[in-house]
Motif scaffolding. Structure first.
Motif, mmCIF file in Angstrom:
data_model
loop_
_atom_site.group_PDB
_atom_site.id
_atom_site.type_symbol
_atom_site.label_atom_id
_atom_site.label_comp_id
_atom_site.label_asym_id
_atom_site.label_seq_id
_atom_site.Cartn_x
_atom_site.Cartn_y
_atom_site.Cartn_z
ATOM 1 N N GLY A 239 -55.128 79.402 62.653
ATOM 2 C CA GLY A 239 -54.026 79.210 63.587
ATOM 3 C C GLY A 239 -53.439 77.822 63.483
ATOM 4 N N GLN A 240 -54.309 76.822 63.390
ATOM 5 C CA GLN A 240 -53.835 75.454 63.230
ATOM 6 C C GLN A 240 -53.137 75.278 61.884
ATOM 7 N N LEU A 241 -53.705 75.900 60.856
ATOM 8 C CA LEU A 241 -53.134 75.792 59.520
ATOM 9 C C LEU A 241 -51.756 76.432 59.445
ATOM 10 N N LEU A 242 -51.603 77.568 60.096
ATOM 11 C CA LEU A 242 -50.297 78.226 60.114
ATOM 12 C C LEU A 242 -49.271 77.387 60.876
ATOM 13 N N SER A 243 -49.721 76.694 61.914
ATOM 14 C CA SER A 243 -48.821 75.780 62.618
ATOM 15 C C SER A 243 -48.332 74.685 61.684
ATOM 16 N N LEU B 108 -42.769 74.046 56.232
ATOM 17 C CA LEU B 108 -41.606 74.869 55.879
ATOM 18 C C LEU B 108 -40.343 74.335 56.550
ATOM 19 N N LEU B 109 -40.433 74.022 57.823
ATOM 20 C CA LEU B 109 -39.262 73.516 58.540
ATOM 21 C C LEU B 109 -38.868 72.123 58.056
ATOM 22 N N LYS C 78 -44.293 61.382 57.921
ATOM 23 C CA LYS C 78 -44.674 62.557 58.700
ATOM 24 C C LYS C 78 -44.975 63.750 57.789
ATOM 25 N N SER C 79 -44.126 63.963 56.793
ATOM 26 C CA SER C 79 -44.316 65.121 55.917
ATOM 27 C C SER C 79 -45.574 64.980 55.067
#
Length: 434
Positions: free
Chosen positions: A168-172, A178-179, A277-278
């Motif tokens: 779940g954290q990884l998908l976040s 992606l964004l 950040k990225s």
């Protein structure tokens, strides 16, 4: 003969696997929603807490994150009792409903510039709902997976609680990456940060449907409800005080280390090490992916050698390595080195994360198991895990960042002492029904 006394129908391997996968999928979505807040804090913090200092903005957002944790003991208490009395399946369904509501509120809340103090107020309310949800989710899912698994593979299957939690954290983080690669910085800061909360709310609706189709565990159905004491916080601390205190003590160091190297790592790499950040997000995501894969291996190892040696290994390595790893992470300029250091820290923490759920479940009888797992854990999680970011940022703001590294070390040491003196639950488990 009463239903409680009737022999439960046998659970076939295929059906058992379907339930474990179904329960795990719901846990994934729960934690996606929970961690979306942490993953996107860098972007929405200025919208709710305008300030001239990045650290101050993050500090205020971390305070709301910590308040969400304050609700977890309440959620653990209310929904732990509910899951013990009404069933693990019922507790899982209720928790995902609350998480969906909280995510939808965050997704739709206007910014501080639009509605003033009402913006952080609504954000706080949403996190309180999510705190209630996660507080109940942990006990219900840990109990469900531990009871659903076969005894000889209980460590392996229960480790999927943290596989899905990390997923779940990884998908976040994956959605954030992606964004970051499809939207401009201005777009992401303006409205893009709302996307994960809409996604999380939608997925929660799907999980609600999935969880209603799960089987109840044999251990819960086999309990004679007319004879067994009714689950309550009073019963927990009066009849099982040693086990409750054990859960608090073994959780303290483990949860603090876990949140240091997961939710706080991204901010630490940006705010201290100086990565963009990225880049910080990509380092965190890569380390978490490998960390996720390690969990079943450590869980299976505990099925072979016992839970206690695995937890002691985490305690010893955590005490010896936390300060060196955090110091090196704060000064490195190499993304590859930062990844290696983060992964080393997470590999150590796996000695706690992979098996803590099954250890706690194996301490309590069925009539109070969900509450016994959830409430003491939530208390420790609130005190140490939920405040990790805030304490770390407070030390940094005051110019004493390295003291936080020692704080983590000391708390792991407290848990290590607990590991040494507690029994090995693999050999003396309170889970008696397959």
């Amino acid at each position: 003969m009463t239903d409680a006394a009737a022999a439960p129908a046998p659970m076939t391997p295929a059906r058992r696997l379907r339930n474990i996968v179904g329960g795990s999928a719901g846990n994934l979505v729960e934690w996606f929603d929970w961690y979306a807040y942490a993953a996107f804090t860098l972007y929405f913090a200025p919208k709710f807490f305008p300030s001239t200092s990045t650290t101050a903005e993050l500090l205020q957002a971390a305070a709301v994150f910590a308040v969400g944790f304050l609700m977890r003991p309440i959620g653990a208490w209310v929904m732990g009792v509910y899951a013990d009395r009404k069933g693990r399946k019922a507790g899982l369904t209720l928790s995902v409903t609350l998480m969906c509501t909280g995510s939808l509120i965050i997704a739709c809340t206007p910014t501080y510039a639009t509605i003033g103090l009402a913006a952080p107020g609504l954000l706080l309310f949403a996190r309180m709902l999510q705190g209630l949800s996660v507080g109940g989710e942990y006990g219900s899912s840990a109990t469900y997976l531990s009871e659903m698994a076969e005894p000889k593979h209980r460590g392996f299957w229960s480790s999927f609680q943290y596989v899905t939690l990390i997923s779940g954290q990884l998908l976040s983080l994956a959605l954030l990456i992606l964004l970051q690669n499809t939207l401009s910085e201005a777009q992401l800061s303006s409205w893009g940060w709302r996307v994960p909360f809409f996604v999380g709310a939608g997925l929660a609706v799907v999980v609600f449907w999935l969880r209603r189709r799960l089987d109840e565990t044999t251990a819960f159905k086999a309990e004679d409800k007319a004879v067994a004491p009714k689950s309550s916080a009073l019963l927990l601390f009066v009849k099982h005080p040693r086990e409750a205190l054990l859960v608090i003590a073994l959780t303290a160091g483990g949860t603090l280390a876990f949140y240091t190297y997961t939710t706080y790592l991204q901010k630490f790499l940006t705010n201290t090490a100086g990565f963009s950040k990225s880049t910080a997000t990509e380092i965190s995501a890569a380390a978490l992916f490998v960390f996720m894969l390690i969990q079943p291996l450590v869980g299976a190892l505990s099925d072979r050698i016992g839970r206690k040696p695995v937890m002691i290994a985490f305690g010893v390595m955590g005490v010896l390595c936390t300060v060196p790893i955090m110091t090196a992470l704060g000064s490195t300029t190499s993304p590859l080195m930062a990844f290696a250091l983060a992964l080393a820290a997470l590999a150590i923490v796996s000695g706690y994360t992979a098996i803590n759920a099954v250890v706690k479940a194996e301490l309590f009888p069925a009539h109070i198991r969900a509450l016994g797992v959830a409430l003491p854990y939530a208390i420790a999680n609130t005190l140490f895990g939920g405040t990790a970011e805030y304490v770390a940022l407070r030390f940094k703001l005051d110019g004493h960042e390295s003291l936080y590294f020692w704080y983590v070390t000391v708390m792991i040491g407290v848990s290590l002492v607990t590991f040494i003196f507690m029994r090995d639950t693999k050999h003396r488990s309170a889970i008696t029904h397959e």
